[in-house]
Design an enzyme around this catalytic site. Structure first.
Site, PDB file in Angstrom:
ATOM      1  N   ASN A   1       0.820  -1.221   0.000  1.00 57.77           N
ATOM      2  CA  ASN A   1       0.000   0.000   0.000  1.00 57.77           C
ATOM      3  C   ASN A   1       0.852   1.267   0.000  1.00 57.77           C
ATOM      4  O   ASN A   1       1.773   1.386  -0.797  1.00 57.77           O
ATOM      5  CB  ASN A   1      -0.991  -0.037   1.154  1.00 57.77           C
ATOM      6  CG  ASN A   1      -1.932  -1.215   1.068  1.00 57.77           C
ATOM      7  OD1 ASN A   1      -2.303  -1.630  -0.026  1.00 57.77           O
ATOM      8  ND2 ASN A   1      -2.299  -1.802   2.181  1.00 57.77           N
TER       9      ASN A   1
ATOM     10  N   GLY B   1       7.659 -21.041   0.959  1.00 59.68           N
ATOM     11  CA  GLY B   1       8.313 -22.328   0.726  1.00 59.68           C
ATOM     12  C   GLY B   1       9.045 -22.383  -0.596  1.00 59.68           C
ATOM     13  O   GLY B   1       9.259 -21.370  -1.262  1.00 59.68           O
TER      14      GLY B   1
END
Length: 604
Positions: A451, A502
């Site tokens: 943002n 991951g």
């Protein structure tokens, strides 16, 4: 001769921004996000310098309803389209002819632009509120007229139920989510893109450019690489599994390993875990039950099974009946490949406890049908760390509103593991300016670049955390892209950890590859300093509160109303009233105050 002199004078001019381009692109999970491209005039020629793809703040929910997904998609498109419009129609004009290496001036202009847009939104909200109020008055008058015709003496029936329990009143209410200004993605995206352009113009890597900005252009003699937190499992809470407490389980390599060695060790453990949890393999379940450390606890219980799906975080989705079941299967996998948890690898757990609170009961649902009070949660974590000392980090073990319990858990476990707040650090601008924000006592924060966050904002906040010996974890949002600038940002800011996901999705692997490349470069230049794992012992329950107030300095006496100036038992500000609500007017005010405050600082 004069013409030649003028020609060479033009060539010697400092490169300036000549064009800023915004466009909608897709992130790693196929959802729209923003790309910002920077063009500069270099040696009298316009040249494309770089581009940045920034992730949005939208979270990817598990098994959301189709209607919710449709509404979320519509809102996301609106946010991205507005951000593209901001970049192409306004920021392109405002930033032209600026030096891309002058990050302070760029962020000052971006902050002022955001303030104007926030004020426009505030006025729009006020107009809509006035119209709604007028409509309500009209409706009330109409209802009064119609009720005058009803028979007298007839009492209105009471609405059934909704009795607020005593327990519900006792727990602090959840703070409302911080509203996000539509289009604000353009501010953070442009700020980071300019930083990357400044690094390119200066012929230095982005991580070094960020470090120079943080240290007032003084080149650091050594730099520490952030320790990666590898996502091993994403525990889906909506499955038939009973476990609700854990959202993510991460592996943390020891500091003596290189990034490449840490990645290889993680892959070895992940491969062994997949083999152990593969449903067709009946022998693997027996091996888990017969393991030395898991035999007693795991007797008569089957091993957890990984679902045949990969999470958006780049790891396997898993379900379990209880936390110890997952920890024991990880321990067994490590034993099989001759690795020892607590020495060769550590664990970090993201509890995301704010998603578990049952506000009717006033308790956390840790397992299906099993509830614990905040104080019982603290006792549970103390017992967990005593039993499994290889867990070195708990992220969001409690709601940020349970400040008293945060104090207790920090005093009990602060010297054994990191107690990290992530949910409390969602809005970086609010972290810096709002004196009343409910940040709990903790070891550190997870920060995400989303943002209206600017590069200067992260530099300022991480500087405060460094001064107070609080650790910074730079986190990767749900909807990531293949852009690897987040890694440079983490290295340049000196983050202790980096949370990238991951190794089962390409956009996540790209970032780990960038981390490896930076490590090789620092090692080659002999500027690599090894990281360390140092925990903080919290002495008294009141002391952490005092330390935290140094990060978020309290306003001067008389600036706050009496009911908000101090808590009954000390100098810390009291919580907001239970019926208090944050409106656009309030939030826009703190954003405006913060950005004005930051802009004045950046003018130097």
């Amino acid at each position: 001769m004069l013409e030649e002199a003028n020609y060479f004078t033009k060539l010697s001019k400092v490169p300036v921004i000549c064009k800023v381009v915004g466009r909608q692109v897709l992130d790693g999970v196929g959802l729209p996000t923003l790309e910002v491209e920077i063009h500069c005039t270099v040696k009298n020629y316009e040249k494309r310098i770089c581009s940045i793809v920034v992730p949005s703040h939208f979270q990817i929910p598990d098994n959301a309803l189709p209607a919710a997904n449709e509404a979320d998609e519509k809102e996301r498109n609106s946010f991205v389209n507005t951000a593209v419009k901001w970049v192409n129609e306004s920021l392109d004009r405002l930033l032209r002819d600026l030096n891309p290496t002058d990050q302070c001036e760029v962020d000052k202009i971006l902050g002022e632009y955001f303030i104007r847009k926030a004020e426009e939104k505030e006025i729009q909200e006020q107009d809509e509120a006035e119209k709604a109020e007028d409509a309500e008055v009209t409706l009330t008058l109409a209802s009064c007229t119609s009720s005058a015709t009803t028979l007298p003496g007839k009492k209105k029936a009471e609405k059934p139920g909704k009795k607020v329990s005593v327990v519900e009143r006792m727990i602090p209410p959840a703070e409302p989510d911080e509203p996000v200004l539509c289009g604000s993605l353009a501010i953070g995206g442009t700020s980071l893109a300019i930083a990357k352009a400044g690094a390119t113009i200066s012929h230095v890597p982005l991580y070094l450019h960020i470090a120079l900005l943080k240290h007032k252009q003084e080149s650091p003699k050594e730099m520490t690489l952030p320790i990666p937190m590898f996502n091993l499992f994403n525990c889906e809470r909506s499955t038939s599994a009973k476990l609700k407490l854990v959202k993510e389980i991460m592996l943390v390599p020891p500091v003596n390993l290189s990034v490449e060695q840490g990645i290889q060790r993680f892959l070895d453990i992940q491969k062994e875990l997949v083999r152990l949890m593969d449903p067709p393999s009946k022998a693997s379940t027996a091996q888990v039950a017969d393991s030395k450390k898991g035999k007693a606890q795991n007797a008569g219980k089957k091993a957890p099974q990984a679902l045949k799906r990969v999470s958006h975080l780049g790891c396997l989705i898993i379900g379990g009946d209880h936390l110890e079941q997952l920890l024991l299967i990880i321990q067994t996998a490590c034993d099989k490949i001759e690795l020892k948890l607590g020495t060769d690898m550590y664990l970090a757990i993201n509890c995301a406890a704010h998603e578990l609170m049952d506000y009717v009961k006033g308790k956390y649902e840790t397992l299906t049908g099993t509830f614990k009070s905040p104080d019982e949660m603290v006792d549970m974590y103390v017992e967990l760390i005593d039993k499994f000392p290889f867990i070195i980090a708990l992220i969001d073990p409690l709601r940020k509103e349970d400040r008293q319990q945060w104090n207790k858990i920090c005093c009990a476990l602060g010297s054994k593991c990191y107690l990290i707040a992530e949910d409390a650090a969602r809005c970086i601008s609010k972290l810096q300016i709002d004196q009343m924000i409910n940040i709990p006592t903790c070891s550190g924060l997870v920060l995400k670049y989303i943002n209206q966050t600017r590069v200067s904002d992260l530099i300022e906040l991480t500087g405060h955390l460094d001064d107070q010996r609080q650790i910074t974890i730079l986190g990767s949002p749900d909807g990531e892209s293949s852009d690897d600038s987040l890694v440079d940002l983490a290295v340049g800011l000196g983050a202790r950890f980096v949370k990238l996901g991951g190794l089962l999705r390409g956009e996540r692997v790209t970032k780990y590859n960038r981390l490896r490349a930076i490590e090789e470069e620092l090692a080659k230049n002999r500027t690599l300093r090894k990281a360390s794992l140092e925990f903080t012992a919290f002495a008294e329950e009141s002391e952490p509160e005092k330390q935290l107030s140094d990060i978020l300095p309290l306003p001067k006496q008389g600036l706050l109303p009496p009911q908000l100036s101090a808590s009954p038992g000390g100098s810390q500000p009291a919580l907001l009233p239970e019926n208090g609500t944050l409106t656009w007017v309030v939030n826009i005010k703190f954003c405006r105050d913060f950005l004005t405050h930051s802009s004045k600082k950046l003018m130097c």
